[in-house]
Design an enzyme around this catalytic site. Structure first.
Site, PDB file in Angstrom:
ATOM      1  N   SER A 129      38.630  90.520  59.180  1.00 12.31           N
ATOM      2  CA  SER A 129      38.806  91.973  59.067  1.00 12.31           C
ATOM      3  C   SER A 129      39.512  92.326  57.754  1.00 12.31           C
ATOM      4  O   SER A 129      39.243  93.371  57.165  1.00 12.31           O
ATOM      5  CB  SER A 129      39.563  92.534  60.269  1.00 12.31           C
ATOM      6  OG  SER A 129      40.779  91.867  60.440  1.00 12.31           O
ATOM      7  N   ASP A 174      35.714  83.854  52.626  1.00 12.49           N
ATOM      8  CA  ASP A 174      35.580  85.098  53.388  1.00 12.49           C
ATOM      9  C   ASP A 174      34.982  86.210  52.531  1.00 12.49           C
ATOM     10  O   ASP A 174      34.032  86.889  52.939  1.00 12.49           O
ATOM     11  CB  ASP A 174      36.940  85.543  53.935  1.00 12.49           C
ATOM     12  CG  ASP A 174      37.565  84.491  54.836  1.00 12.49           C
ATOM     13  OD1 ASP A 174      36.840  83.583  55.273  1.00 12.49           O
ATOM     14  OD2 ASP A 174      38.779  84.587  55.081  1.00 12.49           O
TER      15      ASP A 174
HETATM   16  C1  GLA Z   1      40.411  81.429  56.350  1.00 16.25           C
HETATM   17  C2  GLA Z   1      40.454  81.526  54.828  1.00 16.25           C
HETATM   18  C3  GLA Z   1      39.198  80.936  54.193  1.00 16.25           C
HETATM   19  C4  GLA Z   1      38.926  79.539  54.721  1.00 16.25           C
HETATM   20  C5  GLA Z   1      39.017  79.492  56.237  1.00 16.25           C
HETATM   21  C6  GLA Z   1      38.924  78.089  56.774  1.00 16.25           C
HETATM   22  O1  GLA Z   1      39.377  82.219  56.857  1.00 16.25           O
HETATM   23  O2  GLA Z   1      40.597  82.875  54.441  1.00 16.25           O
HETATM   24  O3  GLA Z   1      39.324  80.940  52.786  1.00 16.25           O
HETATM   25  O4  GLA Z   1      39.791  78.609  54.137  1.00 16.25           O
HETATM   26  O5  GLA Z   1      40.215  80.074  56.729  1.00 16.25           O
HETATM   27  O6  GLA Z   1      37.681  77.542  56.483  1.00 16.25           O
END
Ligand code: GLA
Length: 391
Positions: A129, A174
């Site tokens: 989010s 993300d």
């Molecule tokens: C979170 C982080 C990502 C990634 C994941 C694990 O979502 O924001 O950058 O490292 O954890 O894969």
């Protein structure tokens, strides 16, 4: 979400009519977890759950933000002259952080905006989010001020917000998954080179079920940063003999051969996850490409095993969902996604069995954990976009 709902919400707060509507998705990751800060591959996609905004230029020298998800915060005013302020530990930090990074990179904002935000992503559930909000603000600014900042640049800006403004050492996954999202496709990204390949997400008779632990995340950021530094320590030990820049540079046999250098049980497990998960992700993408869904499912589950036992980022809630799902008829694979410790897991499920899986897993989860889980059927969606102007 209906545009009329956004219009009504906007008007109730700002006593005016919005000019433009925007959306940015959330994300799931099929496989490739905790690899993005280890120079490995990730394989995420954007989902139709996300964050909406209704926006207008307000002719004033302030940004005015309101989120229907945090009504108690009311309208948060941020003067244009105060964009470089420190964070205030509220949701609005992600919006201010993004505007700040855009401004640091040359964007100018002649006047402020009224921004009404409403998301249908469960908050803190590991569906990103926060990255969704960052990328939404990037899209709004790009459109409303005609900035012309390429999407990949905005993706990097989003990561800068997390790393430098929010203080979480997260990788690029993300923001990339959201920014580069495309309906019915997943993107295999090599975080070492930023080369990527979009693959059609053809799951045959199956679909992805998202399972939410509804566990309040605690200590996630500090545990995340701890895992990251454990991987850095393991890498430093390997570098005493090996000419590598990240754990993603190693394949399984090279890692095995040099694993004696690590000399610590915990670091060995963390590094083993990072190396094998990267290899698994490459294999999983190949399996999906060739339509071998059984192998794809096994690798998704293997990722989950590694996250539970080697990387140790699960817990009773995630383990219960995943183990219960794996026992159900029609489930090809299951694992936790995102940072871990709470949040969501996914299962690859035969479409005809989804209702039965939800019922059985839901029942077991409530009995073991003591509160109900939530389930969403994932639709794989496009990245951030303007939804059009007021009709
Ligand atoms: C979170 C982080 C990502 C990634 C994941 C694990 O979502 O924001 O950058 O490292 O954890 O894969």
């Amino acid at each position: 979400m209906e545009i009329t709902e956004l219009t009504q919400g906007f008007t109730a707060q700002f006593h005016a009519t919005p000019e433009q509507y925007f959306f940015a998705p959330g994300r799931i990751n099929l496989i490739g977890e905790h690899t993005d800060y280890n120079g490995g591959h990730v394989f995420p996609c954007a989902i139709s759950l996300g964050t909406y905004a209704a926006v207008r230029s307000n002719g004033s020298a302030s940004f005015n933000f309101y989120s229907a998800n945090f009504p108690a915060d009311g309208i948060l005013r941020v003067p244009l002259s105060d964009l470089d302020r420190p964070r205030v530990h509220k949701w609005v930090d992600y919006a201010v952080g993004m505007l700040q990074v855009l401004a640091q990179n040359g964007a100018t904002f002649g006047q402020g905006l009224d921004v009404y935000i409403q998301g249908d992503l469960p908050d803190g559930a590991g569906l990103s989010s926060s990255a969704s909000l960052e990328m939404l603000i990037g899209e709004i600014a790009n459109d409303m001020y005609g900035l012309d900042v390429p999407m990949l640049t905005r993706v990097h800006y989003g990561q800068t917000v997390e790393n430098d403004y929010i203080g979480v050492n997260s990788g690029i996954m993300d923001q990339f998954a959201i920014g580069m999202g495309q309906a019915n496709s997943a993107t295999l990204l090599d975080t070492n080179t930023m080369e990527y390949e979009r693959l059609p997400l053809d799951l045959g008779e199956n679909e992805i079920l998202i399972m939410n632990t509804k566990k309040q995340r605690q200590l996630t950021d500090s545990k995340y940063n701890e895992r990251r530094s454990e991987c850095d320590s393991a890498l430093a030990k390997l570098q005493t003999e090996l000419d590598i820049t990240s754990l993603g540079d190693l394949d399984a046999s090279k890692f095995d051969e040099y694993s004696y250098l690590i000399g610590d049980g915990t670091l060995l497990k963390r590094a083993r996850h990072a190396v094998l998960e990267n290899q698994r992700t490459i294999r999983a993408a190949a399996a999906l490409k060739s339509g071998d869904l059984a192998t794809f499912g096994h690798l998704v589950s293997a990722s989950g095993v590694s996250l539970q036992y080697d990387y140790e980022v699960t817990g009773l809630e995630l383990d219960t969902l995943v183990h219960s799902a794996l026992q159900q008829k029609g489930v090809l694979g299951a694992r936790m996604i995102g940072a871990g410790f709470g949040g969501c897991a996914i299962a690859l499920v035969d479409r005809t069995q989804v209702a039965a899986v939800i019922a059985a897993v839901g029942k077991e989860y409530a009995a073991v954990v003591g509160h109900p889980a939530e389930f969403y059927r994932a639709e794989i969606a496009d990245g951030p976009r303007a939804l059009g102007a007021q009709a």
